[in-house]
Design a protein around this motif. Sequence first.
Motif, PDB file in Angstrom:
ATOM      1  N   GLY A  64       0.812  -1.207   0.000  1.00 19.61           N
ATOM      2  CA  GLY A  64       0.000   0.000   0.000  1.00 19.61           C
ATOM      3  C   GLY A  64       0.848   1.261   0.000  1.00 19.61           C
ATOM      4  N   GLN A  65       2.051   1.164   0.580  1.00 25.03           N
ATOM      5  CA  GLN A  65       2.964   2.309   0.596  1.00 25.03           C
ATOM      6  C   GLN A  65       3.425   2.651  -0.822  1.00 25.03           C
ATOM      7  OE1 GLN A  65       5.837   0.717   3.344  1.00 25.03           O
ATOM      8  NE2 GLN A  65       5.037   1.977   5.028  1.00 25.03           N
ATOM      9  N   LYS A  66       3.697   1.622  -1.626  1.00 24.22           N
ATOM     10  CA  LYS A  66       4.098   1.863  -3.023  1.00 24.22           C
ATOM     11  C   LYS A  66       2.925   2.454  -3.804  1.00 24.22           C
ATOM     12  CE  LYS A  66       8.369   0.283  -3.399  1.00 24.22           C
ATOM     13  NZ  LYS A  66       9.151  -0.537  -4.267  1.00 24.22           N
ATOM     14  N   PHE A  67       1.714   1.992  -3.518  1.00 20.74           N
ATOM     15  CA  PHE A  67       0.527   2.545  -4.173  1.00 20.74           C
ATOM     16  C   PHE A  67       0.431   4.037  -3.871  1.00 20.74           C
ATOM     17  CE2 PHE A  67      -4.133   3.460  -3.804  1.00 20.74           C
ATOM     18  CZ  PHE A  67      -4.449   3.379  -5.156  1.00 20.74           C
ATOM     19  N   LYS A  68       0.660   4.413  -2.624  1.00 23.87           N
ATOM     20  CA  LYS A  68       0.633   5.825  -2.248  1.00 23.87           C
ATOM     21  C   LYS A  68       1.758   6.588  -2.940  1.00 23.87           C
ATOM     22  CE  LYS A  68       0.055   9.008   1.497  1.00 23.87           C
ATOM     23  NZ  LYS A  68      -1.174   9.675   1.207  1.00 23.87           N
ATOM     24  N   ARG A  69       2.952   6.007  -2.979  1.00 24.44           N
ATOM     25  CA  ARG A  69       4.091   6.682  -3.601  1.00 24.44           C
ATOM     26  C   ARG A  69       3.892   6.832  -5.112  1.00 24.44           C
ATOM     27  NH1 ARG A  69       9.713   3.968  -3.023  1.00 24.44           N
ATOM     28  NH2 ARG A  69      10.036   4.014  -5.236  1.00 24.44           N
ATOM     29  N   TYR A  70       3.394   5.787  -5.767  1.00 25.46           N
ATOM     30  CA  TYR A  70       3.228   5.822  -7.224  1.00 25.46           C
ATOM     31  C   TYR A  70       2.021   6.642  -7.671  1.00 25.46           C
ATOM     32  CZ  TYR A  70       6.459   1.799  -7.528  1.00 25.46           C
ATOM     33  OH  TYR A  70       7.536   0.956  -7.460  1.00 25.46           O
ATOM     34  N   TYR A  71       0.924   6.526  -6.935  1.00 22.56           N
ATOM     35  CA  TYR A  71      -0.341   7.128  -7.378  1.00 22.56           C
ATOM     36  C   TYR A  71      -0.830   8.276  -6.508  1.00 22.56           C
ATOM     37  CZ  TYR A  71      -0.519   3.233 -10.583  1.00 22.56           C
ATOM     38  OH  TYR A  71      -0.211   2.344 -11.578  1.00 22.56           O
ATOM     39  N   GLY A  72      -0.210   8.485  -5.363  1.00 26.56           N
ATOM     40  CA  GLY A  72      -0.619   9.566  -4.475  1.00 26.56           C
ATOM     41  C   GLY A  72      -1.948   9.312  -3.782  1.00 26.56           C
ATOM     42  N   LEU A  73      -2.351   8.059  -3.700  1.00 23.15           N
ATOM     43  CA  LEU A  73      -3.628   7.698  -3.087  1.00 23.15           C
ATOM     44  C   LEU A  73      -3.391   6.754  -1.914  1.00 23.15           C
ATOM     45  CD1 LEU A  73      -5.594   6.942  -6.392  1.00 23.15           C
ATOM     46  CD2 LEU A  73      -5.686   9.050  -5.048  1.00 23.15           C
ATOM     47  N   ASN A  74      -4.271   6.803  -0.937  1.00 21.11           N
ATOM     48  CA  ASN A  74      -4.162   5.976   0.252  1.00 21.11           C
ATOM     49  C   ASN A  74      -4.994   4.703   0.052  1.00 21.11           C
ATOM     50  OD1 ASN A  74      -4.028   4.862   2.780  1.00 21.11           O
ATOM     51  ND2 ASN A  74      -4.640   6.724   3.859  1.00 21.11           N
ATOM     52  N   SER A  75      -4.358   3.546   0.108  1.00 23.28           N
ATOM     53  CA  SER A  75      -5.064   2.283  -0.146  1.00 23.28           C
ATOM     54  C   SER A  75      -6.188   2.019   0.864  1.00 23.28           C
ATOM     55  CB  SER A  75      -4.081   1.115  -0.152  1.00 23.28           C
ATOM     56  OG  SER A  75      -3.427   0.998   1.089  1.00 23.28           O
ATOM     57  N   ALA A  76      -6.091   2.576   2.058  1.00 24.01           N
ATOM     58  CA  ALA A  76      -7.126   2.382   3.082  1.00 24.01           C
ATOM     59  C   ALA A  76      -8.445   3.063   2.708  1.00 24.01           C
ATOM     60  CB  ALA A  76      -6.640   2.897   4.428  1.00 24.01           C
ATOM     61  N   ASP A  77      -8.396   4.004   1.770  1.00 24.72           N
ATOM     62  CA  ASP A  77      -9.603   4.714   1.343  1.00 24.72           C
ATOM     63  C   ASP A  77     -10.449   3.904   0.375  1.00 24.72           C
ATOM     64  OD1 ASP A  77      -8.751   6.848   2.862  1.00 24.72           O
ATOM     65  OD2 ASP A  77      -7.919   7.955   1.157  1.00 24.72           O
ATOM     66  N   TYR A  78      -9.950   2.748  -0.066  1.00 27.72           N
ATOM     67  CA  TYR A  78     -10.629   1.959  -1.082  1.00 27.72           C
ATOM     68  C   TYR A  78     -11.008   0.595  -0.539  1.00 27.72           C
ATOM     69  CZ  TYR A  78      -8.759   5.720  -3.793  1.00 27.72           C
ATOM     70  OH  TYR A  78      -8.474   6.979  -4.242  1.00 27.72           O
ATOM     71  N   GLU A  79     -11.959  -0.031  -1.212  1.00 26.65           N
ATOM     72  CA  GLU A  79     -12.394  -1.351  -0.786  1.00 26.65           C
ATOM     73  C   GLU A  79     -11.283  -2.378  -0.970  1.00 26.65           C
ATOM     74  OE1 GLU A  79     -16.063  -4.253  -1.848  1.00 26.65           O
ATOM     75  OE2 GLU A  79     -16.514  -2.119  -1.640  1.00 26.65           O
ATOM     76  N   GLY A  80     -10.488  -2.182  -2.008  1.00 22.49           N
ATOM     77  CA  GLY A  80      -9.371  -3.080  -2.240  1.00 22.49           C
ATOM     78  C   GLY A  80      -8.411  -2.520  -3.264  1.00 22.49           C
ATOM     79  N   VAL A  81      -7.118  -2.827  -3.096  1.00 19.22           N
ATOM     80  CA  VAL A  81      -6.080  -2.377  -4.027  1.00 19.22           C
ATOM     81  C   VAL A  81      -5.103  -3.527  -4.247  1.00 19.22           C
ATOM     82  CG1 VAL A  81      -4.135  -0.799  -4.381  1.00 19.22           C
ATOM     83  CG2 VAL A  81      -6.225   0.036  -3.295  1.00 19.22           C
ATOM     84  N   MET A  82      -4.803  -3.789  -5.509  1.00 19.51           N
ATOM     85  CA  MET A  82      -3.785  -4.762  -5.876  1.00 19.51           C
ATOM     86  C   MET A  82      -2.838  -4.071  -6.855  1.00 19.51           C
ATOM     87  SD  MET A  82      -4.074  -8.207  -8.198  1.00 19.51           S
ATOM     88  CE  MET A  82      -4.030  -7.254  -9.714  1.00 19.51           C
ATOM     89  N   ILE A  95       0.562  -3.507 -13.197  1.00 21.12           N
ATOM     90  CA  ILE A  95      -0.854  -3.875 -13.192  1.00 21.12           C
ATOM     91  C   ILE A  95      -1.456  -3.360 -11.897  1.00 21.12           C
ATOM     92  CG2 ILE A  95      -2.523  -5.767 -13.222  1.00 21.12           C
ATOM     93  CD1 ILE A  95      -0.210  -7.340 -14.696  1.00 21.12           C
ATOM     94  N   LEU A  96      -2.512  -2.586 -12.038  1.00 14.73           N
ATOM     95  CA  LEU A  96      -3.198  -2.021 -10.879  1.00 14.73           C
ATOM     96  C   LEU A  96      -4.673  -2.379 -10.950  1.00 14.73           C
ATOM     97  CD1 LEU A  96      -3.329  -0.100  -8.376  1.00 14.73           C
ATOM     98  CD2 LEU A  96      -3.836   1.734 -10.008  1.00 14.73           C
ATOM     99  N   LEU A  97      -5.200  -2.899  -9.855  1.00 13.92           N
ATOM    100  CA  LEU A  97      -6.624  -3.191  -9.733  1.00 13.92           C
ATOM    101  C   LEU A  97      -7.119  -2.519  -8.465  1.00 13.92           C
ATOM    102  CD1 LEU A  97      -9.216  -4.772 -10.574  1.00 13.92           C
ATOM    103  CD2 LEU A  97      -8.371  -6.648  -9.142  1.00 13.92           C
ATOM    104  N   VAL A  98      -8.152  -1.708  -8.600  1.00 14.95           N
ATOM    105  CA  VAL A  98      -8.721  -0.998  -7.450  1.00 14.95           C
ATOM    106  C   VAL A  98     -10.230  -1.176  -7.466  1.00 14.95           C
ATOM    107  CG1 VAL A  98      -9.032   1.251  -6.334  1.00 14.95           C
ATOM    108  CG2 VAL A  98      -6.905   0.750  -7.542  1.00 14.95           C
ATOM    109  N   LYS A  99     -10.800  -1.442  -6.303  1.00 11.54           N
ATOM    110  CA  LYS A  99     -12.253  -1.388  -6.156  1.00 11.54           C
ATOM    111  C   LYS A  99     -12.549  -0.221  -5.238  1.00 11.54           C
ATOM    112  CE  LYS A  99     -16.546  -3.775  -5.298  1.00 11.54           C
ATOM    113  NZ  LYS A  99     -17.220  -4.979  -4.802  1.00 11.54           N
ATOM    114  N   THR A 100     -13.251   0.757  -5.769  1.00 13.62           N
ATOM    115  CA  THR A 100     -13.546   1.961  -5.013  1.00 13.62           C
ATOM    116  C   THR A 100     -14.790   1.753  -4.142  1.00 13.62           C
ATOM    117  OG1 THR A 100     -14.932   2.892  -6.763  1.00 13.62           O
ATOM    118  CG2 THR A 100     -12.580   3.391  -6.856  1.00 13.62           C
ATOM    119  N   LYS A 101     -14.960   2.641  -3.198  1.00  7.51           N
ATOM    120  CA  LYS A 101     -16.144   2.605  -2.345  1.00  7.51           C
ATOM    121  C   LYS A 101     -17.269   3.447  -2.933  1.00  7.51           C
ATOM    122  CE  LYS A 101     -13.558   1.818   1.916  1.00  7.51           C
ATOM    123  NZ  LYS A 101     -13.130   2.363   3.211  1.00  7.51           N
ATOM    124  N   THR A 102     -16.895   4.485  -3.689  1.00  8.24           N
ATOM    125  CA  THR A 102     -17.893   5.392  -4.266  1.00  8.24           C
ATOM    126  C   THR A 102     -17.608   5.618  -5.754  1.00  8.24           C
ATOM    127  OG1 THR A 102     -16.618   7.406  -3.851  1.00  8.24           O
ATOM    128  CG2 THR A 102     -18.052   6.645  -2.060  1.00  8.24           C
TER     129      THR A 102
END
Length: 166
Positions: A64-82, A95-102
């Motif tokens: 999740g730290q790399k996700f934040k560093r690469y994309y500037g987003l916090n993985s905890a804000d989403y339903e799931g991040v790969m 390869i990035l897969l994200v399921k958002t909450k909204t």
Amino acid sequence: MMKIKMIAKQLTKPEVLKYIIAGIILIYIVILLIFTSGSTKSFSEVRKKVEKAISQEELQQESGQKFKRYYGLNSADYEGVMLYSAKSSMSAEEILLVKTKTDEQVKEVERAIEKRLEKRMLDFEGYAPEQVRMLEQAQISVRGKFVLCVVSPEVSVYVTAFSKAL
């Protein structure tokens, strides 16, 4: 049988065409809804199916730290991040897969992906034209609250795995 013949005789050609066109439009709408709708599947179900297609020799799972560093987003804000990225720093494969909450988060993730792709193109520009070409051919696929970004020579493999997972 006689009733059907009587009804058929009462309908004129323009009326028959009207019903045929209405039927075609209805079928088109149903198909459109099927392909643009999201999925009721959980993030973990979709993730597992997409991960099966990923080459573990070339790519490594990121935190999740790399996700934040690469994309500037916090993985905890989403339903799931790969996130998987290339083991080699000389490769732009990711390869990035994200399921958002909204639904609003979908646009947020898309913007972050576009920024990431632009930055990566600048990183490889001038010395790795094949990596720039791969970044230019990256695909972002959105289905409901799922967002998939694929930067790979095998884009279609991952996009197909994603579509089948939903």
